[in-house]
Design a protein around this motif. Structure first.
Motif, PDB file in Angstrom:
ATOM      1  N   VAL A  93       0.845  -1.187   0.000  1.00 38.89           N
ATOM      2  CA  VAL A  93       0.000   0.000   0.000  1.00 38.89           C
ATOM      3  C   VAL A  93       0.881   1.238   0.000  1.00 38.89           C
ATOM      4  N   ILE A  94       0.344   2.299  -0.554  1.00 41.94           N
ATOM      5  CA  ILE A  94       0.967   3.615  -0.455  1.00 41.94           C
ATOM      6  C   ILE A  94      -0.130   4.552   0.018  1.00 41.94           C
ATOM      7  N   CYS A  95       0.180   5.355   1.029  1.00 37.10           N
ATOM      8  CA  CYS A  95      -0.842   6.135   1.725  1.00 37.10           C
ATOM      9  C   CYS A  95      -0.576   7.631   1.608  1.00 37.10           C
ATOM     10  N   LEU A  96      -1.582   8.349   1.171  1.00 41.37           N
ATOM     11  CA  LEU A  96      -1.537   9.798   1.206  1.00 41.37           C
ATOM     12  C   LEU A  96      -2.218  10.197   2.510  1.00 41.37           C
ATOM     13  N   CYS A  97      -1.426  10.572   3.498  1.00 38.90           N
ATOM     14  CA  CYS A  97      -1.939  10.914   4.834  1.00 38.90           C
ATOM     15  C   CYS A  97      -2.354  12.379   4.835  1.00 38.90           C
ATOM     16  N   VAL A  98      -3.667  12.608   4.774  1.00 37.57           N
ATOM     17  CA  VAL A  98      -4.231  13.943   4.611  1.00 37.57           C
ATOM     18  C   VAL A  98      -4.920  14.370   5.901  1.00 37.57           C
ATOM     19  N   THR A  99      -4.734  15.642   6.268  1.00 36.04           N
ATOM     20  CA  THR A  99      -5.431  16.175   7.443  1.00 36.04           C
ATOM     21  C   THR A  99      -6.934  16.214   7.177  1.00 36.04           C
ATOM     22  N   GLU A 100      -7.700  16.217   8.263  1.00 39.01           N
ATOM     23  CA  GLU A 100      -9.170  16.231   8.165  1.00 39.01           C
ATOM     24  C   GLU A 100      -9.696  17.383   7.317  1.00 39.01           C
ATOM     25  N   ASP A 101      -9.001  18.527   7.345  1.00 38.64           N
ATOM     26  CA  ASP A 101      -9.467  19.696   6.589  1.00 38.64           C
ATOM     27  C   ASP A 101      -8.896  19.750   5.170  1.00 38.64           C
ATOM     28  N   ASN A 102      -8.227  18.692   4.731  1.00 39.27           N
ATOM     29  CA  ASN A 102      -7.695  18.575   3.362  1.00 39.27           C
ATOM     30  C   ASN A 102      -6.671  19.644   2.989  1.00 39.27           C
ATOM     31  N   THR A 103      -5.910  20.134   3.954  1.00 35.98           N
ATOM     32  CA  THR A 103      -4.950  21.194   3.629  1.00 35.98           C
ATOM     33  C   THR A 103      -3.493  20.732   3.629  1.00 35.98           C
TER      34      THR A 103
ATOM     35  N   GLY B 298       3.936   0.330   2.702  1.00 31.93           N
ATOM     36  CA  GLY B 298       4.378  -0.925   3.297  1.00 31.93           C
ATOM     37  C   GLY B 298       3.734  -2.122   2.653  1.00 31.93           C
ATOM     38  N   TYR B 299       4.357  -3.266   2.859  1.00 32.33           N
ATOM     39  CA  TYR B 299       3.886  -4.530   2.286  1.00 32.33           C
ATOM     40  C   TYR B 299       2.677  -5.071   3.036  1.00 32.33           C
ATOM     41  N   VAL B 300       1.764  -5.640   2.280  1.00 32.52           N
ATOM     42  CA  VAL B 300       0.605  -6.312   2.868  1.00 32.52           C
ATOM     43  C   VAL B 300       1.099  -7.642   3.422  1.00 32.52           C
ATOM     44  N   LYS B 301       0.896  -7.845   4.704  1.00 35.14           N
ATOM     45  CA  LYS B 301       1.311  -9.099   5.348  1.00 35.14           C
ATOM     46  C   LYS B 301       0.235 -10.158   5.161  1.00 35.14           C
ATOM     47  N   GLN B 302       0.650 -11.396   5.242  1.00 32.49           N
ATOM     48  CA  GLN B 302      -0.292 -12.500   5.108  1.00 32.49           C
ATOM     49  C   GLN B 302      -1.407 -12.357   6.142  1.00 32.49           C
ATOM     50  N   GLY B 303      -2.654 -12.460   5.691  1.00 37.11           N
ATOM     51  CA  GLY B 303      -3.811 -12.358   6.579  1.00 37.11           C
ATOM     52  C   GLY B 303      -4.350 -10.948   6.733  1.00 37.11           C
ATOM     53  N   GLU B 304      -3.653  -9.944   6.195  1.00 38.02           N
ATOM     54  CA  GLU B 304      -4.111  -8.558   6.282  1.00 38.02           C
ATOM     55  C   GLU B 304      -4.902  -8.172   5.035  1.00 38.02           C
TER      56      GLU B 304
ATOM     57  N   TYR C 119      -1.030   1.193  -8.731  1.00 40.20           N
ATOM     58  CA  TYR C 119       0.132   1.667  -9.466  1.00 40.20           C
ATOM     59  C   TYR C 119       1.162   0.543  -9.494  1.00 40.20           C
ATOM     60  N   TYR C 120       1.723   0.283 -10.663  1.00 41.30           N
ATOM     61  CA  TYR C 120       2.776  -0.726 -10.750  1.00 41.30           C
ATOM     62  C   TYR C 120       4.125  -0.030 -10.616  1.00 41.30           C
ATOM     63  N   TYR C 121       4.976  -0.558  -9.738  1.00 39.02           N
ATOM     64  CA  TYR C 121       6.307  -0.013  -9.508  1.00 39.02           C
ATOM     65  C   TYR C 121       7.322  -1.056  -9.982  1.00 39.02           C
ATOM     66  N   PRO C 122       7.791  -0.917 -11.227  1.00 37.79           N
ATOM     67  CA  PRO C 122       8.619  -1.957 -11.826  1.00 37.79           C
ATOM     68  C   PRO C 122       9.978  -2.167 -11.155  1.00 37.79           C
ATOM     69  N   LYS C 123      10.532  -1.117 -10.561  1.00 41.35           N
ATOM     70  CA  LYS C 123      11.864  -1.226  -9.945  1.00 41.35           C
ATOM     71  C   LYS C 123      11.921  -2.343  -8.908  1.00 41.35           C
ATOM     72  N   LYS C 124      10.826  -2.499  -8.152  1.00 43.50           N
ATOM     73  CA  LYS C 124      10.782  -3.536  -7.117  1.00 43.50           C
ATOM     74  C   LYS C 124       9.702  -4.581  -7.372  1.00 43.50           C
ATOM     75  N   ASP C 125       9.107  -4.545  -8.569  1.00 39.15           N
ATOM     76  CA  ASP C 125       8.037  -5.468  -8.941  1.00 39.15           C
ATOM     77  C   ASP C 125       6.910  -5.455  -7.901  1.00 39.15           C
TER      78      ASP C 125
ATOM     79  N   MET D 186       1.297  -1.470  -6.106  1.00 36.88           N
ATOM     80  CA  MET D 186       1.037  -0.543  -5.004  1.00 36.88           C
ATOM     81  C   MET D 186      -0.412  -0.086  -5.068  1.00 36.88           C
ATOM     82  N   LEU D 187      -1.130  -0.331  -3.989  1.00 38.03           N
ATOM     83  CA  LEU D 187      -2.532   0.062  -3.884  1.00 38.03           C
ATOM     84  C   LEU D 187      -2.585   1.402  -3.162  1.00 38.03           C
ATOM     85  N   GLY D 188      -3.072   2.417  -3.854  1.00 38.30           N
ATOM     86  CA  GLY D 188      -3.064   3.775  -3.329  1.00 38.30           C
ATOM     87  C   GLY D 188      -4.292   4.103  -2.510  1.00 38.30           C
ATOM     88  N   TYR D 189      -4.065   4.640  -1.325  1.00 41.04           N
ATOM     89  CA  TYR D 189      -5.147   5.008  -0.404  1.00 41.04           C
ATOM     90  C   TYR D 189      -5.016   6.459   0.047  1.00 41.04           C
ATOM     91  N   ILE D 190      -6.158   7.115   0.164  1.00 41.39           N
ATOM     92  CA  ILE D 190      -6.243   8.408   0.828  1.00 41.39           C
ATOM     93  C   ILE D 190      -6.642   8.100   2.258  1.00 41.39           C
TER      94      ILE D 190
END
Length: 164
Positions: free
Chosen positions: A42-52, A71-77, A104-110, A113-117
């Motif tokens: 996963v890749i996370c865009l950590c945004v404040t509640e007010d979107n600023t 970070g990597y998705v662990k087994q069972g998550e 998003y596919y990141y070829p350098k590390k195969d 990446m699942l993008g989350y807000i």
């Protein structure tokens, strides 16, 4: 990842025609194909509640540039629970909400990446040992800090397009 040997029994795999999939590495002992795959993270865009503002981190072992929490998705998550866990581990924040945006596919590390807000309440960032620094930045300024056309840059731009 491409398999050469069976991860269960260790036997050398051979290519077997698997219908529409074509030739796939196959274990004759276990009677099963082993399809190539990319590591899911996963890749996370950590945004404040007010979107600023968003939180960006630096991890010298990953990049010299600013990056998003990831970070990597662990087994069972699930990917969502991975996002919540990684944010808590890397910058010490609790996640209020977590919404999938794009993959998003990141070829350098195969990596796939699942993008989350991830909406978070703005607070002091408490970094883990794997994070060298973390800081809050205004959304538009963050565009300049993220490496152009990186996964993080694309995630931020996908988010900004959705806000218009």
């Amino acid at each position: 990842m491409n398999f050469t040997f069976c991860p269960d029994c260790g036997e050398k795999l051979y290519l077997k025609n698997c219908g529409d999939e074509g030739e796939i590495p196959y274990c004759g002992s276990c009677k099963r194909p082993f399809f190539p795959f990319s590591y899911c993270c996963v890749i996370c865009l950590c945004v404040t509640e007010d979107n600023t503002e968003i939180a960006l981190i630096k991890q010298k072992y990953v990049s010299d540039s600013y990056i998003n929490v990831a970070g990597y998705v662990k087994q069972g998550e699930t990917p969502e629970s991975t996002a919540v866990r990684e944010i808590k581990e890397e910058i010490g924040l609790d996640t209020i909400s977590c919404s999938y945006v794009n993959s998003y596919y990141y070829p350098k590390k195969d990596n796939l990446m699942l993008g989350y807000i991830c909406k978070v309440k703005k607070a002091e960032l408490k970094t883990s040992v794997e994070v060298d620094s973390a800081q809050w930045y205004p959304l538009k300024y963050a565009q300049q800090l993220l490496r152009y056309d990186s996964v993080g840059w694309n995630l931020l731009n996908d988010y900004l397009r959705g806000q218009l």
